[in-house]
Design an enzyme around this catalytic site. Structure first.
Site, short mmCIF file in Angstrom:
data_model
loop_
_atom_site.label_atom_id
_atom_site.label_comp_id
_atom_site.label_asym_id
_atom_site.label_seq_id
_atom_site.Cartn_x
_atom_site.Cartn_y
_atom_site.Cartn_z
N TYR A 1 -37.45 -12.58 17.02
CA TYR A 1 -36.06 -12.49 16.55
C TYR A 1 -35.15 -13.37 17.41
CZ TYR A 1 -31.51 -10.49 15.37
OH TYR A 1 -30.19 -10.33 14.97
N THR B 1 -24.96 -1.15 12.18
CA THR B 1 -25.56 -1.27 10.85
C THR B 1 -26.99 -0.75 10.97
OG1 THR B 1 -26.46 -3.49 11.24
CG2 THR B 1 -24.20 -3.35 10.37
#
Length: 268
Positions: free
Chosen positions: A148, A183
């Site tokens: 990532y 989120t």
């Protein structure tokens, strides 16, 4: 220079069905923009777009031909926000090659292709704005998220290079680097003590401001800018010690079971 009006501007947001993308769509719609939501989850894209008075479309950003065709079908694009992204977590020795490839395809290759396709459409008009959503993980390396981080470092470097290429063309480029955002992406993760998670709405506001008054680097929260600059002036050993001190070395390690649903979804 005064703020640019966003009224009537056609803005495409990838990964716009939920999270930062949806919050950005709401903020832009409130300013009169014509919002186009594109997402792998076509039903959710349509549902989110319906609340904005915009349009929602199913789009797999890793299908480059479909991505190009979709952008071309819209006629005019004033802004492309490359927001689609996933963050499955695992130690580098435990991450399946298929998950490595999936992150590269969604988080980096799709940003490169989307930017290329949008610039080709914007260049003849001599105007447009590309917003690439990276991450603080594009400036700092975090254990348990090596791929990532690699994709987000890539987005930052790519955005810097494209900005230099487009200088004088009338096309703006912005790179958004949020810290932890409330989120689904950070579900089940620990908070870094001094850097509390921000809301998706806060990130959306940062994006809107960059569109109204163009700038390249968009840090959310803004104090991340000071942190990234400060690390350049200290030896690496000091920077790494500071990261351990605030818990940055464990923030993405040992997620709780509440993350399982997200991990299952993004792993396909």
């Amino acid at each position: 220079m005064g703020r640019r009006s966003l009224s009537g501007k056609v803005v495409v947001i990838t990964g716009g069905a939920r999270g930062i993308g949806a919050a950005t769509g709401r903020a832009l719609a409130a300013r009169g923009a014509v919002v186009v939501i594109a997402d792998l989850d076509g039903n959710q894209a349509k549902s989110t777009a319906a609340t904005l008075g915009g349009s929602g479309h199913a789009l797999d950003v890793t299908d480059h031909a479909a991505f190009s065709a979709f952008l071309g079908s819209l006629g005019q694009i004033d802004v492309l926000i490359n927001n689609a992204g996933i963050m499955p977590l695992a130690a580098v020795t435990e991450e399946a090659p298929s998950i490595t490839a999936r992150q590269l395809e969604i988080n980096l290759h799709a940003v490169i292709h989307g930017t290329r396709a949008a610039v080709a459409l914007m260049r003849p008009r001599g105007s447009g704005h590309i917003v690439n959503v990276a991450s603080a993980a594009g400036k700092f390396g975090f254990p348990n998220a090596s791929t990532y981080c690699a994709t987000k470092f890539g987005v930052v470097g790519f955005s810097e290079a494209v900005r230099a290429e487009l200088r004088g063309s009338g096309i703006e480029v912005s790179c958004v680097m949020p810290g932890m955002v409330r989120t689904e992406l950070i579900s089940g993760l620990s908070e870094i003590g001094f850097l509390k998670p921000v809301t998706a709405e806060t990130v959306a506001l940062g994006i809107v401001r960059a569109l109204e008054k163009p700038r390249f680097e968009v840090f959310v929260p803004r104090r991340l800018n000071a942190l990234t600059r400060a690390q350049r002036f200290f030896p690496r050993a000091v920077s790494e010690w500071a990261m351990r001190l605030v818990g940055g070395d464990t923030a993405l390690v040992g997620a709780s079971a509440s993350r399982d649903a997200y991990e299952a979804r993004v792993r396909g």
